[in-house]
Design a protein around this motif. Sequence first.
Motif, PDB file in Angstrom:
ATOM      1  N   UNK A 179       0.825  -1.200   0.000  1.00 50.52           N
ATOM      2  CA  UNK A 179       0.000   0.000   0.000  1.00 50.52           C
ATOM      3  C   UNK A 179       0.864   1.257   0.000  1.00 50.52           C
ATOM      4  N   UNK A 180       1.973   1.216   0.722  1.00 54.24           N
ATOM      5  CA  UNK A 180       2.902   2.346   0.688  1.00 54.24           C
ATOM      6  C   UNK A 180       3.395   2.593  -0.736  1.00 54.24           C
ATOM      7  N   UNK A 181       3.746   1.499  -1.433  1.00 58.74           N
ATOM      8  CA  UNK A 181       4.218   1.629  -2.813  1.00 58.74           C
ATOM      9  C   UNK A 181       3.093   2.101  -3.729  1.00 58.74           C
ATOM     10  N   UNK A 182       1.897   1.545  -3.555  1.00 60.76           N
ATOM     11  CA  UNK A 182       0.760   1.942  -4.395  1.00 60.76           C
ATOM     12  C   UNK A 182       0.438   3.423  -4.202  1.00 60.76           C
ATOM     13  N   UNK A 183       0.554   3.904  -2.984  1.00 63.81           N
ATOM     14  CA  UNK A 183       0.302   5.325  -2.726  1.00 63.81           C
ATOM     15  C   UNK A 183       1.329   6.200  -3.453  1.00 63.81           C
ATOM     16  N   UNK A 184       2.579   5.755  -3.455  1.00 65.49           N
ATOM     17  CA  UNK A 184       3.620   6.496  -4.176  1.00 65.49           C
ATOM     18  C   UNK A 184       3.328   6.501  -5.680  1.00 65.49           C
ATOM     19  N   UNK A 185       2.903   5.357  -6.199  1.00 69.91           N
ATOM     20  CA  UNK A 185       2.590   5.263  -7.630  1.00 69.91           C
ATOM     21  C   UNK A 185       1.412   6.163  -7.977  1.00 69.91           C
ATOM     22  N   UNK A 186       0.376   6.125  -7.138  1.00 74.06           N
ATOM     23  CA  UNK A 186      -0.799   6.974  -7.366  1.00 74.06           C
ATOM     24  C   UNK A 186      -0.431   8.455  -7.333  1.00 74.06           C
ATOM     25  N   UNK A 187       0.594   8.791  -6.562  1.00 76.79           N
ATOM     26  CA  UNK A 187       1.029  10.182  -6.445  1.00 76.79           C
ATOM     27  C   UNK A 187       1.974  10.594  -7.582  1.00 76.79           C
ATOM     28  N   UNK A 188       2.295   9.653  -8.471  1.00 77.31           N
ATOM     29  CA  UNK A 188       3.108  10.009  -9.627  1.00 77.31           C
ATOM     30  C   UNK A 188       4.469   9.356  -9.700  1.00 77.31           C
ATOM     31  N   UNK A 189       4.742   8.350  -8.877  1.00 76.50           N
ATOM     32  CA  UNK A 189       6.014   7.632  -8.971  1.00 76.50           C
ATOM     33  C   UNK A 189       6.199   7.130 -10.407  1.00 76.50           C
ATOM     34  N   UNK A 190       7.319   7.450 -11.060  1.00 79.21           N
ATOM     35  CA  UNK A 190       7.458   7.086 -12.472  1.00 79.21           C
ATOM     36  C   UNK A 190       7.763   5.608 -12.663  1.00 79.21           C
ATOM     37  N   UNK A 191       7.311   5.087 -13.798  1.00 80.15           N
ATOM     38  CA  UNK A 191       7.719   3.745 -14.200  1.00 80.15           C
ATOM     39  C   UNK A 191       9.225   3.765 -14.446  1.00 80.15           C
ATOM     40  N   UNK A 192       9.922   2.746 -13.977  1.00 77.76           N
ATOM     41  CA  UNK A 192      11.362   2.652 -14.210  1.00 77.76           C
ATOM     42  C   UNK A 192      11.594   2.227 -15.654  1.00 77.76           C
ATOM     43  N   UNK A 193      12.229   3.082 -16.427  1.00 79.55           N
ATOM     44  CA  UNK A 193      12.434   2.831 -17.852  1.00 79.55           C
ATOM     45  C   UNK A 193      13.707   2.029 -18.042  1.00 79.55           C
ATOM     46  N   UNK A 194      13.621   0.721 -17.947  1.00 76.18           N
ATOM     47  CA  UNK A 194      14.800  -0.125 -18.076  1.00 76.18           C
ATOM     48  C   UNK A 194      15.165  -0.297 -19.556  1.00 76.18           C
ATOM     49  N   UNK A 195      16.345  -0.822 -19.797  1.00 76.04           N
ATOM     50  CA  UNK A 195      16.878  -0.847 -21.157  1.00 76.04           C
ATOM     51  C   UNK A 195      16.010  -1.684 -22.094  1.00 76.04           C
ATOM     52  N   UNK A 196      15.385  -2.750 -21.579  1.00 72.58           N
ATOM     53  CA  UNK A 196      14.539  -3.582 -22.429  1.00 72.58           C
ATOM     54  C   UNK A 196      13.363  -2.791 -22.982  1.00 72.58           C
ATOM     55  N   UNK A 197      12.788  -1.934 -22.131  1.00 66.10           N
ATOM     56  CA  UNK A 197      11.666  -1.117 -22.570  1.00 66.10           C
ATOM     57  C   UNK A 197      12.124  -0.071 -23.585  1.00 66.10           C
ATOM     58  N   UNK A 198      13.282   0.526 -23.329  1.00 65.05           N
ATOM     59  CA  UNK A 198      13.803   1.513 -24.276  1.00 65.05           C
ATOM     60  C   UNK A 198      14.010   0.873 -25.656  1.00 65.05           C
ATOM     61  N   UNK A 199      14.601  -0.323 -25.664  1.00 63.76           N
ATOM     62  CA  UNK A 199      14.856  -1.009 -26.933  1.00 63.76           C
ATOM     63  C   UNK A 199      13.549  -1.382 -27.628  1.00 63.76           C
ATOM     64  N   UNK A 200      12.575  -1.846 -26.850  1.00 67.12           N
ATOM     65  CA  UNK A 200      11.287  -2.220 -27.427  1.00 67.12           C
ATOM     66  C   UNK A 200      10.588  -1.000 -28.014  1.00 67.12           C
ATOM     67  N   UNK A 201      10.652   0.122 -27.295  1.00 62.05           N
ATOM     68  CA  UNK A 201       9.989   1.335 -27.779  1.00 62.05           C
ATOM     69  C   UNK A 201      10.615   1.829 -29.083  1.00 62.05           C
TER      70      UNK A 201
END
Length: 217
Positions: A189-211
């Motif tokens: 819930x602590x993590x979900x609250x941070x995400x709801x408040x705008x915690x960014x998705x971690x853009x790892x290299x696999x996602x960068x390459x896929x994009x």
Amino acid sequence: MNKKRLNRDKWGFQYYPYYQMRIDHELFHGLVCLIRFTDGEKNYWETPKAGRIQVTGEGMTWLELIPDDTRRVITAMYFPDGTHGPERESYPVTANEQYQPSIWYIDIIEGTEYDEDGVAAFIDKYLDVIITPEGDVKVDDRDELDAAYASGDLTKEQYDAALAEGEDILKAYGGDIRGLDAWCAAVRQLAEDRIAAGEPITMCREVREWRKTQGES
């Protein structure tokens, strides 16, 4: 020993939303990572008490915790919010109706590090502990730990430390599964609250390459 990234790219999860954050709270001090499964097939393992348990599939969430001053990665594999598998006939009432775990898989590790893209990784030390809400508590892959020690991949000190960490995990969680459930739900819930408040998705290299393959920047 093998290095494993917390975005679990070796499982093929690299295109799913992945969050990585440090949390310092009275409930938890350490690294928290969260993977949301936006699609994907259901996969199952078998355990004596819980029976067939779901570990992946659309709507599931994996919460990964590395508490400070430990040598473990606790992965709570949650059903889609507010549900649990209908085949789990002995499934107990959970601490949080929204966050219902299918299984906890706890890796014993040598340590953690960060790759060039900022994604955390751990050095796996073979031994694992599996726990289900229905009461399964199992030490897994002891044979791999023993083989690593016999081959010289682990020193006597590393081998003994892995066994000691496994015993600590069993003492901490094996006899208090309800407490483990409540604690993980509260940290999630602590993590979900941070995400709801705008915690960014971690853009790892696999996602960068896929994009890039999709023509995105």
